[in-house]
Design a protein around this motif. Sequence first.
Motif, PDB file in Angstrom:
ATOM      1  N   SER A  28       0.826  -1.205   0.000  1.00  0.00           N
ATOM      2  CA  SER A  28       0.000   0.000   0.000  1.00  0.00           C
ATOM      3  C   SER A  28       0.865   1.263   0.000  1.00  0.00           C
ATOM      4  CB  SER A  28      -0.955   0.002   1.182  1.00  0.00           C
ATOM      5  OG  SER A  28      -0.236   0.087   2.388  1.00  0.00           O
ATOM      6  N   LYS A  29       2.124   1.172   0.433  1.00  0.00           N
ATOM      7  CA  LYS A  29       3.022   2.318   0.420  1.00  0.00           C
ATOM      8  C   LYS A  29       3.527   2.606  -0.991  1.00  0.00           C
ATOM      9  CE  LYS A  29       4.819   2.153   5.108  1.00  0.00           C
ATOM     10  NZ  LYS A  29       6.030   2.004   5.914  1.00  0.00           N
ATOM     11  N   LYS A  30       3.699   1.581  -1.790  1.00  0.00           N
ATOM     12  CA  LYS A  30       4.233   1.741  -3.140  1.00  0.00           C
ATOM     13  C   LYS A  30       3.368   2.668  -3.998  1.00  0.00           C
ATOM     14  CE  LYS A  30       7.787  -1.191  -3.378  1.00  0.00           C
ATOM     15  NZ  LYS A  30       9.084  -0.974  -3.881  1.00  0.00           N
ATOM     16  N   PRO A  31       2.067   2.457  -4.081  1.00  0.00           N
ATOM     17  CA  PRO A  31       1.253   3.346  -4.913  1.00  0.00           C
ATOM     18  C   PRO A  31       1.277   4.800  -4.417  1.00  0.00           C
ATOM     19  CG  PRO A  31       0.014   1.376  -4.406  1.00  0.00           C
ATOM     20  CD  PRO A  31       1.264   1.337  -3.601  1.00  0.00           C
ATOM     21  N   ILE A  32       1.310   4.974  -3.114  1.00  0.00           N
ATOM     22  CA  ILE A  32       1.353   6.330  -2.574  1.00  0.00           C
ATOM     23  C   ILE A  32       2.674   7.001  -2.924  1.00  0.00           C
ATOM     24  CG2 ILE A  32       1.386   7.692  -0.439  1.00  0.00           C
ATOM     25  CD1 ILE A  32      -0.615   5.644   0.712  1.00  0.00           C
TER      26      ILE A  32
END
Length: 70
Positions: A5-9
């Motif tokens: 979930s951190k990657k897309p942000i």
Amino acid sequence: MSESSKKPIESLIKNTEKLLKRFVEQKGIIDAYIKKEREWKKHKLDQANIIKKLEKANVKLNKKIKSYDQ
């Protein structure tokens, strides 16, 4: 938050920063163009005014020359 979930942000933040940087660069280019355009127009107006004054002076001189020739 999980790693996935951190990657897309992070990706979204990087893309946003790139777009903002590109926008600032383009804005600088446009501002420089506008400045040059305004200077060109001012110079053109100055030249037009000088030409008008010279034409008026020329007409007056021609009138005086004709009056002396008579």
